[in-house]
Design a protein around this motif. Structure first.
Motif, mmCIF file in Angstrom:
data_model
loop_
_atom_site.group_PDB
_atom_site.id
_atom_site.type_symbol
_atom_site.label_atom_id
_atom_site.label_comp_id
_atom_site.label_asym_id
_atom_site.label_seq_id
_atom_site.Cartn_x
_atom_site.Cartn_y
_atom_site.Cartn_z
ATOM 1 N N ASP A 165 0.979 -1.112 0.134
ATOM 2 C CA ASP A 165 0.287 -0.074 -0.077
ATOM 3 C C ASP A 165 0.621 1.362 0.478
ATOM 4 N N ASP A 197 0.813 4.792 2.029
ATOM 5 C CA ASP A 197 0.784 5.338 3.147
ATOM 6 C C ASP A 197 0.476 7.447 3.202
ATOM 7 N N ARG A 236 -10.431 7.624 6.626
ATOM 8 C CA ARG A 236 -10.001 6.735 6.356
ATOM 9 C C ARG A 236 -10.372 6.741 4.690
ATOM 10 N N GLN A 246 -10.002 4.749 0.837
ATOM 11 C CA GLN A 246 -8.938 3.756 0.658
ATOM 12 C C GLN A 246 -9.377 4.202 -1.222
ATOM 13 N N SER A 296 -6.452 3.839 -4.992
ATOM 14 C CA SER A 296 -5.542 3.437 -5.736
ATOM 15 C C SER A 296 -4.851 4.281 -6.807
ATOM 16 N N PRO A 341 -2.907 0.119 -3.573
ATOM 17 C CA PRO A 341 -3.470 0.472 -2.950
ATOM 18 C C PRO A 341 -2.875 1.936 -2.540
ATOM 19 N N THR A 401 -4.229 4.247 0.985
ATOM 20 C CA THR A 401 -5.050 4.192 1.880
ATOM 21 C C THR A 401 -4.287 6.051 2.570
ATOM 22 N N HIS A 423 -12.619 1.557 9.964
ATOM 23 C CA HIS A 423 -12.660 0.008 9.455
ATOM 24 C C HIS A 423 -13.540 -0.145 9.216
#
Length: 282
Positions: A51, A53, A66, A68, A70, A75, A77, A235
């Protein structure tokens, strides 16, 4: 602070990602917001499955989020939060150091002013400072070197969250750990000075306040509760987020047969906390 460890290719890649992803957060390049990259890209340790970050810190009246996304197959975050929440997580551990802890790791800032850089340093030191100060009793002496301070801070993070050990282990087993450790000592010392956690006298430092056992216990319980609560919330309301986090950490050590290196790392940190010096780095 750790820019010299990040190669130019990764730096340019992250800068491009930030430009493309800013709209998803709702910030612009000229509105005073800035970004912090942490994780594998900073030390050029990323794989195809890694990821990217990022923290995005801004002045918008938005709640912590948070996001998500790409970028070019990776990916991403993104944690988005405003300055007040970020500073509060350092000084009052409002989120249990969820963000204050991230900036204790090697990181690189983008679009940050000097004031922003000073804030990053102060937040990290303010968050971990009281827990690091508790290491004084274990060391048996009131004064510390810069190496003592960084070892104190890492051991304090293990005290708050033992599963962080597997994440720090990634740094310990890297080929450039000696240079990284020396830089960590410089950065942690600066953070503690900015947060007024320690006072300096030449090359020695003294913690300004050592918490009582009651203060330490209450602060630890509060920080842990807030950390896991925010993690679960961010999450997707994941009720077993703590178990997921712990299992992932333990699996990294187990899958890579790093049990012996983990024990070696703990011995190294305890030695650095009590004695100091770079000797013993492997």
């Amino acid at each position: 602070m750790y820019r010299k460890f990040m190669n130019q290719g990764n730096f340019d890649f992250v800068a491009q990602a930030i430009t493309c992803l800013a709209g998803e957060v709702g910030v612009g390049e000229d509105d005073g917001s800035f970004w912090v990259c942490y994780g594998s890209f900073v030390l050029n340790q990323q794989t195809a499955e890694s990821d990217l970050d990022l923290l995005c810190i801004h002045s918008l009246p938005n709640a912590v989020r948070r996001i998500q996304s790409s970028f070019e197959g990776y990916p991403v975050t993104i944690y988005s939060l405003n300055r007040n929440d970020f500073v509060s997580d350092g000084r009052q551990r409002t989120f249990g150091g969820y963000f204050g802890g991230k900036v204790l790791n090697p990181h690189v800032m983008f679009l940050a002013s000097q004031k922003d850089r000073d804030m990053i340093a102060e937040v990290g030191g303010a968050f971990i400072g009281p827990f690091s100060a508790a290491m004084v009793t274990k060391r048996g002496k009131g004064v510390a070197t810069s190496v003592n301070l960084v070892a104190d801070s890492v051991l304090a993070r293990f005290y708050l969250c033992p599963w962080y050990r597997s994440y720090f282990l990634r740094y310990y087993i890297s080929t450039n750990f000696q240079q990284l450790w020396e830089r960590m000592a410089e950065v942690m010392t600066l953070s503690f000075l900015k947060a007024r956690v320690v006072a300096q006298n030449d090359d020695e430092f003294r913690y300004q306040h050592t918490p009582s056992e009651k203060e330490l216990n209450e602060s630890t319980l509060a920080a842990a509760a807030r950390f896991w609560a925010l993690g679960s919330s961010l999450h997707g309301g994941m009720p077993d987020f703590p178990a997921f986090y712990m299992q992932k950490a333990e699996q990294y050590v187990r899958d890579n047969n790093l049990e012996d290196r983990l024990e070696e790392m703990i011995r190294f940190l305890n030695t650095q906390s009590s004695q100091g010096g770079i000797h013993g780095v492997t």
